[in-house]
Write a protein that holds these residues in place. Structure first.
Motif, PDB file in Angstrom:
ATOM      1  N   MET A   1      -8.536   4.830  -4.239  1.00  0.00           N
ATOM      2  CA  MET A   1      -7.569   3.729  -4.243  1.00  0.00           C
ATOM      3  C   MET A   1      -7.756   2.882  -5.491  1.00  0.00           C
ATOM      4  O   MET A   1      -8.867   2.673  -5.964  1.00  0.00           O
ATOM      5  CB  MET A   1      -7.724   2.870  -2.980  1.00  0.00           C
ATOM      6  CG  MET A   1      -9.005   2.072  -2.886  1.00  0.00           C
ATOM      7  SD  MET A   1      -8.827   0.375  -3.486  1.00  0.00           S
ATOM      8  CE  MET A   1     -10.447  -0.313  -3.122  1.00  0.00           C
ATOM      9  N   ASP A   2      -6.637   2.438  -6.044  1.00  0.00           N
ATOM     10  CA  ASP A   2      -6.627   1.492  -7.168  1.00  0.00           C
ATOM     11  C   ASP A   2      -5.784   0.295  -6.770  1.00  0.00           C
ATOM     12  O   ASP A   2      -4.693   0.464  -6.201  1.00  0.00           O
ATOM     13  CB  ASP A   2      -6.034   2.115  -8.426  1.00  0.00           C
ATOM     14  CG  ASP A   2      -6.964   3.112  -9.099  1.00  0.00           C
ATOM     15  OD1 ASP A   2      -8.177   3.098  -8.784  1.00  0.00           O
ATOM     16  OD2 ASP A   2      -6.480   3.900  -9.940  1.00  0.00           O
ATOM     17  N   ILE A   3      -6.278  -0.896  -7.090  1.00  0.00           N
ATOM     18  CA  ILE A   3      -5.467  -2.103  -6.900  1.00  0.00           C
ATOM     19  C   ILE A   3      -4.875  -2.476  -8.249  1.00  0.00           C
ATOM     20  O   ILE A   3      -5.593  -2.624  -9.241  1.00  0.00           O
ATOM     21  CB  ILE A   3      -6.306  -3.270  -6.334  1.00  0.00           C
ATOM     22  CG1 ILE A   3      -6.839  -2.912  -4.944  1.00  0.00           C
ATOM     23  CG2 ILE A   3      -5.463  -4.544  -6.271  1.00  0.00           C
ATOM     24  CD1 ILE A   3      -7.597  -4.033  -4.270  1.00  0.00           C
ATOM     25  N   LEU A   4      -3.563  -2.623  -8.274  1.00  0.00           N
ATOM     26  CA  LEU A   4      -2.826  -2.952  -9.490  1.00  0.00           C
ATOM     27  C   LEU A   4      -2.349  -4.397  -9.410  1.00  0.00           C
ATOM     28  O   LEU A   4      -1.774  -4.813  -8.397  1.00  0.00           O
ATOM     29  CB  LEU A   4      -1.633  -2.008  -9.661  1.00  0.00           C
ATOM     30  CG  LEU A   4      -1.903  -0.514  -9.433  1.00  0.00           C
ATOM     31  CD1 LEU A   4      -0.628   0.293  -9.614  1.00  0.00           C
ATOM     32  CD2 LEU A   4      -3.008  -0.020 -10.354  1.00  0.00           C
ATOM     33  N   ALA A   5      -2.598  -5.153 -10.478  1.00  0.00           N
ATOM     34  CA  ALA A   5      -2.267  -6.575 -10.483  1.00  0.00           C
ATOM     35  C   ALA A   5      -1.240  -6.885 -11.572  1.00  0.00           C
ATOM     36  O   ALA A   5      -1.190  -6.209 -12.599  1.00  0.00           O
ATOM     37  CB  ALA A   5      -3.532  -7.404 -10.715  1.00  0.00           C
TER      38      ALA A   5
ATOM     39  N   ARG B   1       0.852  -1.189   0.000  1.00  0.00           N
ATOM     40  CA  ARG B   1       0.000   0.000   0.000  1.00  0.00           C
ATOM     41  C   ARG B   1       0.892   1.245   0.000  1.00  0.00           C
ATOM     42  O   ARG B   1       1.690   1.451   0.910  1.00  0.00           O
ATOM     43  CB  ARG B   1      -0.931  -0.006   1.213  1.00  0.00           C
ATOM     44  CG  ARG B   1      -1.851  -1.219   1.217  1.00  0.00           C
ATOM     45  CD  ARG B   1      -2.882  -1.185   2.334  1.00  0.00           C
ATOM     46  NE  ARG B   1      -3.710  -2.393   2.321  1.00  0.00           N
ATOM     47  CZ  ARG B   1      -4.798  -2.550   3.035  1.00  0.00           C
ATOM     48  NH1 ARG B   1      -5.221  -1.577   3.842  1.00  0.00           N
ATOM     49  NH2 ARG B   1      -5.498  -3.676   2.968  1.00  0.00           N
ATOM     50  N   ILE B   2       0.743   2.068  -1.042  1.00  0.00           N
ATOM     51  CA  ILE B   2       1.538   3.286  -1.173  1.00  0.00           C
ATOM     52  C   ILE B   2       0.636   4.431  -1.621  1.00  0.00           C
ATOM     53  O   ILE B   2      -0.442   4.212  -2.177  1.00  0.00           O
ATOM     54  CB  ILE B   2       2.686   3.122  -2.198  1.00  0.00           C
ATOM     55  CG1 ILE B   2       2.119   2.813  -3.598  1.00  0.00           C
ATOM     56  CG2 ILE B   2       3.664   2.057  -1.759  1.00  0.00           C
ATOM     57  CD1 ILE B   2       3.155   2.819  -4.694  1.00  0.00           C
ATOM     58  N   THR B   3       1.088   5.653  -1.386  1.00  0.00           N
ATOM     59  CA  THR B   3       0.333   6.807  -1.868  1.00  0.00           C
ATOM     60  C   THR B   3       0.697   7.080  -3.324  1.00  0.00           C
ATOM     61  O   THR B   3       1.757   6.639  -3.817  1.00  0.00           O
ATOM     62  CB  THR B   3       0.641   8.066  -1.041  1.00  0.00           C
ATOM     63  OG1 THR B   3       2.013   8.435  -1.261  1.00  0.00           O
ATOM     64  CG2 THR B   3       0.384   7.830   0.437  1.00  0.00           C
TER      65      THR B   3
ATOM     66  N   LYS C   1       4.620  -7.660  -6.544  1.00  0.00           N
ATOM     67  CA  LYS C   1       3.391  -8.184  -5.950  1.00  0.00           C
ATOM     68  C   LYS C   1       2.292  -7.143  -6.162  1.00  0.00           C
ATOM     69  O   LYS C   1       2.582  -6.007  -6.569  1.00  0.00           O
ATOM     70  CB  LYS C   1       3.573  -8.485  -4.467  1.00  0.00           C
ATOM     71  CG  LYS C   1       3.918  -7.291  -3.589  1.00  0.00           C
ATOM     72  CD  LYS C   1       4.022  -7.757  -2.120  1.00  0.00           C
ATOM     73  CE  LYS C   1       4.446  -6.645  -1.192  1.00  0.00           C
ATOM     74  NZ  LYS C   1       4.477  -7.087   0.221  1.00  0.00           N
ATOM     75  N   PRO C   2       1.025  -7.496  -5.915  1.00  0.00           N
ATOM     76  CA  PRO C   2      -0.053  -6.515  -6.104  1.00  0.00           C
ATOM     77  C   PRO C   2       0.165  -5.274  -5.256  1.00  0.00           C
ATOM     78  O   PRO C   2       0.691  -5.345  -4.138  1.00  0.00           O
ATOM     79  CB  PRO C   2      -1.303  -7.281  -5.673  1.00  0.00           C
ATOM     80  CG  PRO C   2      -0.956  -8.712  -5.895  1.00  0.00           C
ATOM     81  CD  PRO C   2       0.503  -8.823  -5.561  1.00  0.00           C
ATOM     82  N   VAL C   3      -0.228  -4.137  -5.798  1.00  0.00           N
ATOM     83  CA  VAL C   3      -0.013  -2.845  -5.145  1.00  0.00           C
ATOM     84  C   VAL C   3      -1.337  -2.090  -5.060  1.00  0.00           C
ATOM     85  O   VAL C   3      -2.123  -2.091  -6.014  1.00  0.00           O
ATOM     86  CB  VAL C   3       1.013  -1.997  -5.933  1.00  0.00           C
ATOM     87  CG1 VAL C   3       1.165  -0.608  -5.311  1.00  0.00           C
ATOM     88  CG2 VAL C   3       2.363  -2.704  -5.990  1.00  0.00           C
TER      89      VAL C   3
END
Length: 492
Positions: A406-410, A328-330, A374-376
């Motif tokens: 928030m966006d989840i990146l795969a 988890r990052i900004t 890994k997912p971010v």
């Protein structure tokens, strides 16, 4: 229901499928099976498939029991019924087979014209024959997994006591403010009624106003969340975006939960837990299909240079997601990482990198596949690139105002989930709508949730096809939906 009708129904719906016959190991019993011929060799051995698995049941017939005309009708694609004894197989590759089978041809298949012959076909050819591609091993696996993923999503939310809500497909609102919508009308395009000032007179249309196909069920889900606390929608959405790429569809499915009394952190937790739950469920239910698609990708990558091959195969990638805590990052941290990266310094990125941009797929994939591996989850995006309903963060640096998005990146596909904490403060929401020229009068029903019993709440949207892509490893989004709708293409 009478006993005779009930017994017929139970027989038709409860009888064993090929997957169960092969996995159970039971033998020495009489059985009738129906399916489609994959191959027929030596006028004796039929490979039969019923769609429950990629594996075929070998049907052994006595050639002397059939005349030449009947044998010529047992072609690839033909539908048959076979009755015989399930016994231990004498050959390799299967545990049991059916012997002394009596075959009845239920539907013929012309061997000269049937497109899906037992050979390798290109993906483009199979898209052109989408009505028949279900019968191939690749698409058999893809769509069995699509089914499992869909069920797993419902299972997850139902176990968490969410209410499933059907949001409308025809709507007068543009939830994203993007304007890329398909119009719904019953007006005669050859003789469109006009108002005195020359505009289309929608008062004469069916709904007496402009209407479109929905781009999202989120706004309606927010209304329901203010009564039921936790709800989710799962249905088709439409974007008239002229993007002829491997990542975009004009018609696709979205999962959109909304949670009252939830902030951006709870939103991220829910999305990460849901992804892991669904991936695990699909892998458990269809391990043989995952195994097949893993091998398919490995075979595909043999033709690529070593440096272009994936570090993890499909099964390893899915397990890695299950075992990893998502980073988890900004957004600001993400930009800093990108600007310190080798691709940026060597001008390898196609799109520019600076604070305020909307991250492109190449940026997202670098963060996931190269930097963190890994997912971010990226949070706190610039306000100016996000939708009006996202909660504005307090104490922002002037000129760098952000929202609780928030966006989840795969790995492999980039963004798979997009969500936010919603703006529950009426004044802030109205101010943002004014800034984006969104008419408050037309959205009065939405603003009522802030006028009457407002609370903090959050939600996200998951593009279903992108999730199916991720689980199956398919590189083109058109190959994970039965009948893709794309610019210039609306067949079947």
């Amino acid at each position: 229901m009478t006993e005779s009708i009930k017994s017929k129904f139970i027989f038709a719906s409860m009888q064993k499928r090929i997957k169960e016959i092969l996995s159970s190991g039971e033998k020495d019993y009489d059985f009738e099976i129906k399916g489609w011929v994959r191959t027929f060799r030596s006028n004796r051995f039929i490979a039969l498939n019923d769609g429950s698995t990629n594996k075929n049941l070998q049907i052994v017939i006595n050639t002397d029991d059939y005349d030449e005309a009947t044998l010529k009708r047992i072609n690839t694609g033909a539908c048959i019924s076979a009755s015989g004894k399930i016994v231990e197989s004498q050959g390799k590759g299967q545990s049991v087979e059916m012997t002394d089978a009596k075959v009845v041809i239920l539907g013929d298949s012309d061997a000269d014209t049937y497109p899906i012959q037992p050979k390798k076909h290109s993906m483009e050819f199979l898209r052109e024959n989408a009505h028949l591609r279900f019968r191939t091993n690749t698409f058999g696996s893809v769509f069995r997994l699509r089914n499992a993923i869909s069920f797993g999503i419902h299972k997850f939310f139902q176990e968490q006591n969410f209410i499933y809500m059907h949001s409308p497909i025809i709507t007068a609102s543009d939830a994203e403010g993007a304007g890329e919508m398909f119009r719904v009308t019953t007006l005669d395009m050859k003789d469109t009624p006009l108002t005195e000032d020359g505009k289309v007179d929608y008062k004469q249309d069916f709904f007496e106003g402009e209407t479109n196909l929905t781009v999202s069920g989120q706004l309606e889900a927010e209304l329901a969340a203010m009564a039921f606390s936790n709800v989710y929608t799962f249905g088709p959405t439409f974007r008239a975006e002229n993007s002829n790429t491997t990542r975009h569809l004009a018609e696709f499915w979205m999962i959109e939960p909304e949670m009252a009394f939830c902030d951006i952190h709870g939103d991220m937790d829910c999305a990460e837990n849901m992804l892991k739950y669904v991936i695990k469920y699909a892998m458990e239910q269809h391990s043989d299909d995952i195994e097949f698609l893993t091998q398919r990708l490995l075979n595909e990558e043999k033709s690529k240079p070593q440096n272009e091959r994936s570090e993890l195969n499909l099964t390893e990638k899915l397990n890695f997601v299950l075992e990893s805590d998502f980073e988890r990052i900004t957004y600001t941290e993400a930009i800093d990482i990108l600007m310190q990266s080798k691709p940026y310094k060597k001008k390898k990125f196609k799109f520019e990198v600076k604070w305020g941009i909307d991250l492109q797929s190449e940026h997202e994939r670098y963060l996931v596949e190269k930097h963190f591996k890994k997912p971010v989850i990226v949070i706190d995006y610039p306000k100016n690139i996000k939708a009006f309903y996202m909660r504005q963060n307090d104490n922002c640096e002037p000129g760098r105002e952000t929202v609780a998005a928030m966006d989840i990146l795969a790995p492999g596909i980039g963004e798979i989930v997009g969500g936010s904490q919603r703006e529950e403060r009426l004044e802030k929401l109205e101010q943002r709508m004014d800034e984006m020229d969104i008419p408050k009068e037309e959205m009065s029903w939405y603003l009522d949730t802030r006028r009457y019993g407002a609370c903090k709440h959050a939600g996200f949207g998951l593009g279903f096809e992108r999730l199916v892509q991720f689980v199956t490893g398919m590189s083109n989004i058109r190959d994970v939906i039965p009948f893709p709708r794309t610019p210039g293409n609306c067949e079947f």
